[in-house]
Design a protein around this motif. Structure first.
Motif, PDB file in Angstrom:
ATOM      1  N   SER A 346      -7.821  34.206 105.073  1.00 40.09           N
ATOM      2  CA  SER A 346      -8.288  34.319 106.460  1.00 40.09           C
ATOM      3  C   SER A 346      -7.645  33.199 107.267  1.00 40.09           C
ATOM      4  CB  SER A 346      -9.884  33.987 106.355  1.00 40.09           C
ATOM      5  OG  SER A 346      -9.942  32.499 105.884  1.00 40.09           O
ATOM      6  N   GLY A 347      -7.638  33.547 108.547  1.00 41.83           N
ATOM      7  CA  GLY A 347      -6.998  32.520 109.642  1.00 41.83           C
ATOM      8  C   GLY A 347      -7.628  32.810 110.925  1.00 41.83           C
ATOM      9  N   ILE A 348      -7.040  32.046 111.867  1.00 40.82           N
ATOM     10  CA  ILE A 348      -7.371  31.730 113.288  1.00 40.82           C
ATOM     11  C   ILE A 348      -6.074  32.168 114.200  1.00 40.82           C
ATOM     12  CG2 ILE A 348      -9.723  30.560 112.661  1.00 40.82           C
ATOM     13  CD1 ILE A 348      -8.365  28.049 113.745  1.00 40.82           C
ATOM     14  N   SER A 349      -6.584  32.320 115.418  1.00 40.42           N
ATOM     15  CA  SER A 349      -5.631  32.555 116.601  1.00 40.42           C
ATOM     16  C   SER A 349      -6.379  31.947 117.685  1.00 40.42           C
ATOM     17  CB  SER A 349      -5.229  33.986 116.694  1.00 40.42           C
ATOM     18  OG  SER A 349      -4.386  34.146 117.645  1.00 40.42           O
ATOM     19  N   ASP A 350      -5.533  31.445 118.437  1.00 30.87           N
ATOM     20  CA  ASP A 350      -5.347  30.834 119.860  1.00 30.87           C
ATOM     21  C   ASP A 350      -5.148  31.924 121.026  1.00 30.87           C
ATOM     22  OD1 ASP A 350      -6.746  28.546 118.943  1.00 30.87           O
ATOM     23  OD2 ASP A 350      -4.694  27.582 118.847  1.00 30.87           O
ATOM     24  N   ASP A 351      -4.753  33.080 120.742  1.00 32.87           N
ATOM     25  CA  ASP A 351      -4.312  34.064 121.598  1.00 32.87           C
ATOM     26  C   ASP A 351      -5.400  34.728 122.041  1.00 32.87           C
ATOM     27  OD1 ASP A 351      -1.650  33.553 121.059  1.00 32.87           O
ATOM     28  OD2 ASP A 351      -1.373  35.001 119.584  1.00 32.87           O
ATOM     29  N   PHE A 352      -5.293  35.539 123.321  1.00 35.52           N
ATOM     30  CA  PHE A 352      -6.247  36.278 124.071  1.00 35.52           C
ATOM     31  C   PHE A 352      -7.580  35.589 124.253  1.00 35.52           C
ATOM     32  CE2 PHE A 352      -3.729  39.257 121.340  1.00 35.52           C
ATOM     33  CZ  PHE A 352      -3.136  40.027 122.210  1.00 35.52           C
ATOM     34  N   LYS A 353      -7.446  34.418 124.657  1.00 31.97           N
ATOM     35  CA  LYS A 353      -8.719  33.401 124.813  1.00 31.97           C
ATOM     36  C   LYS A 353      -9.656  34.214 125.991  1.00 31.97           C
ATOM     37  CE  LYS A 353      -7.374  29.004 123.053  1.00 31.97           C
ATOM     38  NZ  LYS A 353      -7.105  27.621 123.557  1.00 31.97           N
ATOM     39  N   ASP A 354      -8.920  35.005 126.829  1.00 31.48           N
ATOM     40  CA  ASP A 354      -9.714  35.804 128.031  1.00 31.48           C
ATOM     41  C   ASP A 354     -10.062  37.097 127.532  1.00 31.48           C
ATOM     42  OD1 ASP A 354      -7.261  36.643 127.811  1.00 31.48           O
ATOM     43  OD2 ASP A 354      -7.018  37.022 130.028  1.00 31.48           O
ATOM     44  N   LYS A 355     -10.291  37.349 126.466  1.00 29.43           N
ATOM     45  CA  LYS A 355     -10.418  38.873 125.909  1.00 29.43           C
ATOM     46  C   LYS A 355     -11.751  38.756 124.952  1.00 29.43           C
ATOM     47  CE  LYS A 355      -7.001  40.543 128.081  1.00 29.43           C
ATOM     48  NZ  LYS A 355      -6.926  41.548 129.354  1.00 29.43           N
ATOM     49  N   TYR A 356     -12.549  39.716 125.016  1.00 30.18           N
ATOM     50  CA  TYR A 356     -13.555  40.007 124.119  1.00 30.18           C
ATOM     51  C   TYR A 356     -13.523  41.470 123.623  1.00 30.18           C
ATOM     52  CZ  TYR A 356     -17.591  38.080 121.922  1.00 30.18           C
ATOM     53  OH  TYR A 356     -18.533  37.962 120.475  1.00 30.18           O
ATOM     54  N   TYR A 357     -14.727  41.891 122.820  1.00 30.48           N
ATOM     55  CA  TYR A 357     -14.785  43.438 122.502  1.00 30.48           C
ATOM     56  C   TYR A 357     -16.240  43.429 122.797  1.00 30.48           C
ATOM     57  CZ  TYR A 357     -16.471  40.309 118.464  1.00 30.48           C
ATOM     58  OH  TYR A 357     -16.881  39.400 117.930  1.00 30.48           O
ATOM     59  N   HIS A 358     -16.208  45.038 122.841  1.00 28.54           N
ATOM     60  CA  HIS A 358     -17.716  45.615 123.207  1.00 28.54           C
ATOM     61  C   HIS A 358     -18.409  45.792 121.889  1.00 28.54           C
ATOM     62  CE1 HIS A 358     -20.900  47.959 125.135  1.00 28.54           C
ATOM     63  NE2 HIS A 358     -20.177  49.087 124.381  1.00 28.54           N
ATOM     64  N   GLY A 359     -19.583  45.550 121.654  1.00 25.78           N
ATOM     65  CA  GLY A 359     -20.588  46.095 120.777  1.00 25.78           C
ATOM     66  C   GLY A 359     -20.037  45.483 119.395  1.00 25.78           C
ATOM     67  N   GLN A 360     -20.538  45.738 118.326  1.00 26.19           N
ATOM     68  CA  GLN A 360     -20.121  45.478 116.996  1.00 26.19           C
ATOM     69  C   GLN A 360     -19.928  46.706 116.028  1.00 26.19           C
ATOM     70  OE1 GLN A 360     -20.773  42.303 115.547  1.00 26.19           O
ATOM     71  NE2 GLN A 360     -21.418  41.728 118.059  1.00 26.19           N
ATOM     72  N   ARG A 361     -18.580  46.865 116.190  1.00 23.83           N
ATOM     73  CA  ARG A 361     -17.980  47.999 115.365  1.00 23.83           C
ATOM     74  C   ARG A 361     -18.191  47.917 114.018  1.00 23.83           C
ATOM     75  NH1 ARG A 361     -11.851  47.407 115.942  1.00 23.83           N
ATOM     76  NH2 ARG A 361     -12.035  46.722 113.648  1.00 23.83           N
ATOM     77  N   PRO A 362     -18.748  49.135 113.501  1.00 25.46           N
ATOM     78  CA  PRO A 362     -19.259  49.030 111.876  1.00 25.46           C
ATOM     79  C   PRO A 362     -17.985  49.183 110.770  1.00 25.46           C
ATOM     80  CG  PRO A 362     -19.640  51.235 113.183  1.00 25.46           C
ATOM     81  CD  PRO A 362     -19.050  50.372 114.176  1.00 25.46           C
TER      82      PRO A 362
END
Length: 566
Positions: A346-362
């Motif tokens: 696993s890891g993390i990223s600092d990219d796309f700080k101005d972006k989010y996603y819709h809902g909880q994709r299953p």
């Protein structure tokens, strides 16, 4: 729907009996009913009506007494089931109490057993991947176990058949060892995943990252609505948006008028008539009264899940079959398999700080197997695929922080960095010594012997796991993630809930329980089409293959009945 018919043997007779109502049992009932057979479906679990009985499906965590956590009493009643995280307060009534029906272990095995009509089709992970000839031919090419009696061409039309009805969303990729299917439009990857996909495929030519192929609808089918991205699938879906017995195959079977469903019916054994040389019915224990009764049919489909179906076969002893019905070869109960997992990175990223996603994709994403494919050769046999997920961390990251005041509150009110994880699912080889037997020293609440499990992952799987976490870390690093951490947590057989084997298919009755049509070699009116039939495990989620094998076997069974060959 319940038909006891206690007074007369004639009234207890059907064309077919299906044991189990889960993923494969539902398919057996649907196919046989639609072909005109009168079918009795026997299920040890309690009734679970679609929509009405999904009592927590629309509840928020704070609307449930313990916020989803388990009480000490629930833990005591489920000593095996609590080892994995499938059992929660949100779906606790769906599971069998271990204390009523225990099993014994020579080596640890985590067996998740449902107690409802629909079985694990209500709680499954919905991954729907085809096997290929890379899988069907592996045993014979490597000299492992025995050869599968079928090839991809034999099952491909039946994959088409079940996918079109069940509704599988996914992306065609043209990968020979992960054949494309009949897909609904794929769910969309988020911006972060698309970036990682591009970087991985550039850095590692030949590898693919695709949206996971899942039995969640992206377009309605009949009365079933499309997925609402709630990610509460394990509670039951009131929209019918994922494939389950309740939403899909059971309504189709009921519509024919040919189905009788009997819940709370524990199948004890198969009745074999030595004069006729075939099975004629089953013995059933009423869960509540503990009374035994008998039902009769021309054909019997065992779909109780790999281990439960094997129990029925083993417990069906007679002069003709002193070691269990169909066990002339002596391999019944052997070659138990499950996928090993819990290894990745696993890891993390600092990219796309101005972006989010819709809902909880299953559905997450998938990286298909690339080890021991083509020119790649490793020190171990077979390979693994990766399931992956990504999200942005939320307010709960503050649990590990020390903070107070407005600045800390503002920090937690915005999402944190993007996170991504890759976890491998690896193939387990079929080992003779990995087996299940009857333990007559312990009885369940109905006086039956219990199963004893003796199964472990071995050196081939341990060698594979070294690549599972190392390759995951390498791909995430190549994709630009930070703080990449490989992991290799414990993985015991049963944890992946993909148990299979124990009544394998094969051409030779001296080395296999079932033939190429899933018929018991020595009692051809018995069909076993759940996970017990598997000759090797591959590394893909197996449920779609069970569906296809079941539909194929049902078609063959009806044709043989018409020819008066059963």
């Amino acid at each position: 729907m319940i038909n006891l018919n206690l007074k007369a043997k004639g009234l207890n007779t059907y064309d077919a009996i299906v044991v189990g109502s889960g993923i494969s049992g539902g398919w057996a009932a649907k196919e046989l009913c639609e072909k005109g057979l009168k079918v009795l479906m026997l299920e040890r679990g309690k009734q679970l009506e679609h929509i009405k009985d999904y009592t927590t499906a629309t509840k928020a965590p704070w609307e449930v007494q313990h916020r989803g956590a388990l009480t000490n009493t629930q833990k005591k009643e489920h000593p095996f089931l609590i080892r994995e995280r499938v059992y929660t307060e949100f779906n606790e009534r769906y599971w069998l109490k271990d204390e009523d029906s225990p099993y014994t272990e020579k080596k640890r095995f985590d067996w998740a057993r449902p107690d409802i009509v629909g079985g694990r089709s209500i709680m499954w992970g919905r991954g729907s991947l085809r096997l290929s000839d890379l899988d069907f031919e592996a045993n014979i090419k490597e000299g492992i176990g025995i050869d599968w009696p079928i090839r991809y061409k034999d099952i491909a039309p039946w994959y088409d058949h079940v996918e079109a009805f069940a509704g599988i969303s996914g992306q065609a990729e043209g990968i020979p060892h992960l054949p494309d299917g009949i897909f609904q439009p794929p769910m969309e990857m988020n911006c972060f995943e698309k970036q990682v996909k591009g970087r991985i495929e550039t850095a590692f030519p030949g590898r693919k990252m695709t949206i996971f192929r899942t039995a969640n609808l992206t377009q309605p089918i009949g009365d079933r609505g499309k997925c609402q991205y709630r990610d509460r699938c394990a509670r039951g879906c009131p929209f019918g948006a994922y494939f389950s017995t309740q939403s899909s195959t059971l309504p189709a079977a009921v519509k024919t008028g040919n189905l009788t469903l009997q819940p709370d019916a524990i199948v004890n054994s198969i009745i074999y008539d030595e004069n006729k040389g075939k099975a004629v019915g089953v013995r059933v224990i009423d869960k509540h009264t503990k009374e035994m009764q008998e039902f009769y049919a021309k054909i019997i489909f065992l779909n109780a899940s790999a281990l439960a179906s094997t129990f029925v076969l083993m417990n069906s002893v007679s002069n003709r079959f002193p070691r269990g019905i169909g066990n002339d070869s002596g391999v019944l109960g052997h070659y138990l398999m499950d996928h090993h997992f819990h290894a990745g990175a696993s890891g993390i990223s600092d990219d796309f700080k101005d972006k989010y996603y819709h809902g909880q994709r299953p559905a997450g994403f998938y990286i298909p197997r690339f080890r021991n494919v083509g020119s790649d050769k490793r020190s171990y046999l077979r390979g693994f695929g990766y399931t992956g997920y990504s999200n942005r961390s939320g307010w709960s990251r503050g649990i590990a922080e020390l903070g107070i005041g407005d600045a800390f509150k503002d920090y937690l009110s915005e999402p944190g960095p993007w996170q991504m994880g890759l976890m491998g699912f690896g193939e387990c080889l079929p080992y003779e010594e990995n087996q299940v037997t009857l333990d007559h020293s312990v009885k369940d609440a109905w006086g039956q012997p219990v199963l004893q499990l003796n199964c472990e992952f071995k050196d081939n799987e341990r060698q594979m796991r070294k690549d599972m976490d190392a390759d995951a870390a390498a791909m995430l690093e190549a994709a630009g993630l930070k703080n990449v951490q490989p992991f290799a947590r414990d993985s015991y057989p049963g944890m992946a809930i993909h148990e299979m084997g124990t009544a394998r298919m094969g051409k030779d009755p001296r080395t296999a329980v079932l033939n190429e049509w899933n018929q018991v070699h020595s009692a051809k009116n018995i069909f076993v089409t759940d996970g017990a039939c598997m000759t090797s495990s591959a590394c893909q989620n197996p449920s779609l293959t069970y569906m296809a094998l079941t539909a194929r076997a049902a078609d063959h069974a009806v044709k043989e009945l018409k020819r008066q060959q059963l």
